[in-house]
Scaffold this motif. Structure first.
Motif: not given
Length: 632
Positions: A45-48, A125-128
């Motif tokens: 998530n941080k990477c994204w 956030s991840l699913l988005s």
């Protein structure tokens, strides 16, 4: 930067931006082996998030390039789309990264379903991210729905064994709310329909019959309104749910109602129990089943089925129940409450097939109430008749209404008869006091009356003579009488009765039917009430057939006229002599011819003159016999 983009080659700058983006993605890559699931998800998530932030910066730097060169080349992606593609190709498309990412997301959702608190913002956030990278459906949704299906299939089987129906339905409702909340909070909106359908199928659709067989009867017996409401709402969500609920609803009504109707020991309270049961199911339909027409119609069919399993008895008991409510001494209800009870009774009445049985018992009880004066309220009685008439038609209540008319007619007749006797004597005294020497004779045979009658076509009024009235009133007691029976009952003279029956059965308005047919009334003829009588007028005058005048009647009439003329001749002679005092015979006769308005013979005039001389109204001259003098 704009000048740099113009001075350097556009293609060179585009390649340079692509390399920088790829380098950024590569630098943001992470080792997946050494991290646990949650830490890995946070790292991804941080990477994204870092990637998105840096892509925004790069896009801002190369904004001119993005707005001119890229737009002029439709085959080239924008800087942002190129960044998404690079992240998808270098990170998410990596099988190890993608698997661990999806596994971690599913694990968090599973923990949340088990009641644990999880980081929902991380999931969102991840699913988005998966949705933005256009891998949401293929990489996540399919596996998510499969695991959801397996989870709820096992949960449904286990809880159906462990829990009672109300608790199970409450759990199903809770699960549906939870999954709906997940869609709102972090799942993609496109997942809502298949996700909810999966929950409904595994927790409801697979157990519809089992749920109803296990708990519907108890819910209905205990009148658990909130649980029944929830049952209806949940079953309405599933295909075929309402239909199977309808079937069990109908079976419950039939079974419960049958226990009320077929048990003779419950006869005393049968009608009240039926009314209470009807109130109960009406309340359930209104509050729990949202006044669904299918449930209302099936309830009516079910009532009609069970209430007629025991022929005639329910109809009899309903009639007796009405009698108990309409009888004087019933202090249980006010007029408004009594009206509501009668309305409820009529609903039950609609279901019975043996309405003729009800009519027979109701008519018998009504007759008793009227004859002994035990009716609680005339208004209530008429209200009940009005309801029956509206439900079954005028033919059903005609005899019942006739009872009230007979009672009112009887009272009116007795009052009028007493008044007539008194008034007749009063008038006789008055008349004879006004006119001394006169005789008052009542010609009752010349009287007439207006009769009201009911036929299949409707009501009619007849203006008839006294003798016709006597004959027609007999047909209130029966539909057929012989000539001899009518003669004995009315006491009318033979020839007069024959003419009266001719007018009623052989004239234009044939209220009676003569058998055998013919114009003359003979001994032994039968007379039948013509229920099919038709006439365009509402009030019909039936003329009495006039009998031919006999010789005796002619002589009597002539004598009566001659007697009247004698009085007129006498009066004329006296008037003339009083005015002239003395007058010769020929002159007197001449004056009489001038004054009298009818022809008269000289011999009759001479007789009247002699009669007046004998009674000292006038006298002859002693010297001249043809000379008359008035005697004062």
């Amino acid at each position: 930067m704009e000048q740099l983009c113009l001075m350097a080659g556009k293609d060179h700058l585009q390649n340079l931006a692509s390399k920088d983006t790829g380098k950024l993605v590569f630098l943001n890559g992470c080792c997946t082996d050494s991290l646990d699931s949650l830490l890995f998800l946070r790292k991804i998530n941080k990477c994204w998030q870092d990637h998105c932030r840096q892509m925004i910066m790069i896009r801002s730097i190369f904004l001119f390039l993005d707005r001119t060169y890229v737009l002029q080349n439709s085959m080239l992606p924008s800087i942002w789309d190129m960044g998404l593609e690079l992240f998808r190709n270098h990170i998410i498309s990596d099988k190890q990264v993608q698997t661990k990412t999806i596994d971690g997301i599913l694990l968090l959702i599973e923990r949340e379903r088990n009641g644990e608190a999880v980081d929902r913002s991380l999931l969102r956030s991840l699913l988005s991210m998966l949705s933005d990278l256009q891998v949401y459906k293929e990489s996540f949704e399919q596996r998510f729905l499969e695991e959801t299906n397996c989870l709820y299939a096992a949960e449904g089987q286990r809880l159906m064994q462990e829990r009672e129906v109300p608790e199970y339905l409450h759990h199903v409702n809770k699960r549906l709310e939870e999954e709906g909340d997940r869609v709102i909070t972090y799942l993609d909106h496109s997942t809502q329909k298949p996700l909810i359908a999966c929950v409904e199928k595994q927790l409801l659709g697979e157990h519809l019959s089992a749920i109803l067989q296990k708990g519907l009867d108890n819910l209905l017996d205990e009148n658990r309104i909130s649980d029944l409401t929830q049952t209806y709402q949940l079953f309405s969500r599933v295909k075929g749910g309402q239909q199977i609920l309808l079937q069990h609803w109908s079976e419950y009504i039939k079974n419960f109602g049958t226990t009320i109707v077929v048990n003779p020991e419950k006869d005393k309270d049968m009608v009240q129990e039926l009314l209470d049961f009807k109130d109960k199911v009406d309340h359930i339909i209104e509050v729990c089943f949202q006044k669904n027409e299918k449930f209302i119609n099936l309830m009516k069919e079910s009532f009609e089925t069970f209430i007629n399993k025991r022929p005639n008895k329910p109809a009899e008991l309903i009639a007796k129940y009405v009698d108990s409510k309409l009888r004087a001494g019933n202090k249980e209800a006010t007029d408004e409450e009594l009206e509501r009870i009668l309305d409820k009774i009529m609903i039950i009445f609609r279901f019975i097939h043996g309405k003729d049985v009800f009519e027979a018992f109701y008519k018998k009880d009504l007759a008793k109430r009227l004859l002994v004066g035990k009716s609680a309220s005339v208004d209530a009685e008429k209200s009940m008749l009005s309801k029956l008439k509206h439900e079954c038609g005028a033919a059903f209540t005609s005899k019942l209404e006739g009872m009230f008319k007979d009672m009112e007619l009887s009272k009116d007749v007795m009052v009028q008869f007493k008044q007539m006797i008194k008034l007749q004597e009063v008038f006789k005294t008055f008349y004879l006091g006004k006119h001394s020497g006169r005789k008052l004779q009542w010609q009752t045979t010349l009287g007439h009356a207006v009769l009201k009658a009911e036929f299949k076509e409707g009501k009619k009024e007849f203006q008839v003579s006294l003798f016709q009235t006597l004959v027609l009133l007999m047909f209130n007691e029966g539909d057929e009488f012989s000539f001899e029976e009518i003669k004995m009952a009315t006491g009318v003279e033979d020839s007069e009765l024959r003419r009266t029956l001719q007018s009623l059965a052989c004239g234009k308005a044939r209220v009676l039917i003569k058998n055998p047919k013919g114009k003359e009334v003979e001994d032994g003829d039968k007379f039948i009430f013509n229920g099919d009588f038709k006439h365009k007028l509402f009030r019909i005058k039936i003329n009495q057939i006039q009998m031919k005048e006999t010789v005796e009647e002619q002589v009597s009439t002539t004598e009566r006229v001659f007697q009247d003329r004698q009085y007129q001749i006498d009066a004329a002679i006296v008037r003339i002599m009083k005015m002239r005092k003395t007058l010769g015979h020929n002159l007197l006769v001449s004056e009489l011819y001038n004054q009298l308005k009818f022809p008269v013979k000289p011999g009759d005039l001479k007789k009247r003159i002699e009669s007046l001389i004998d009674r000292d109204y006038m006298e002859r001259d002693k010297d001249n016999p043809n000379q008359y003098h008035y005697v004062a």
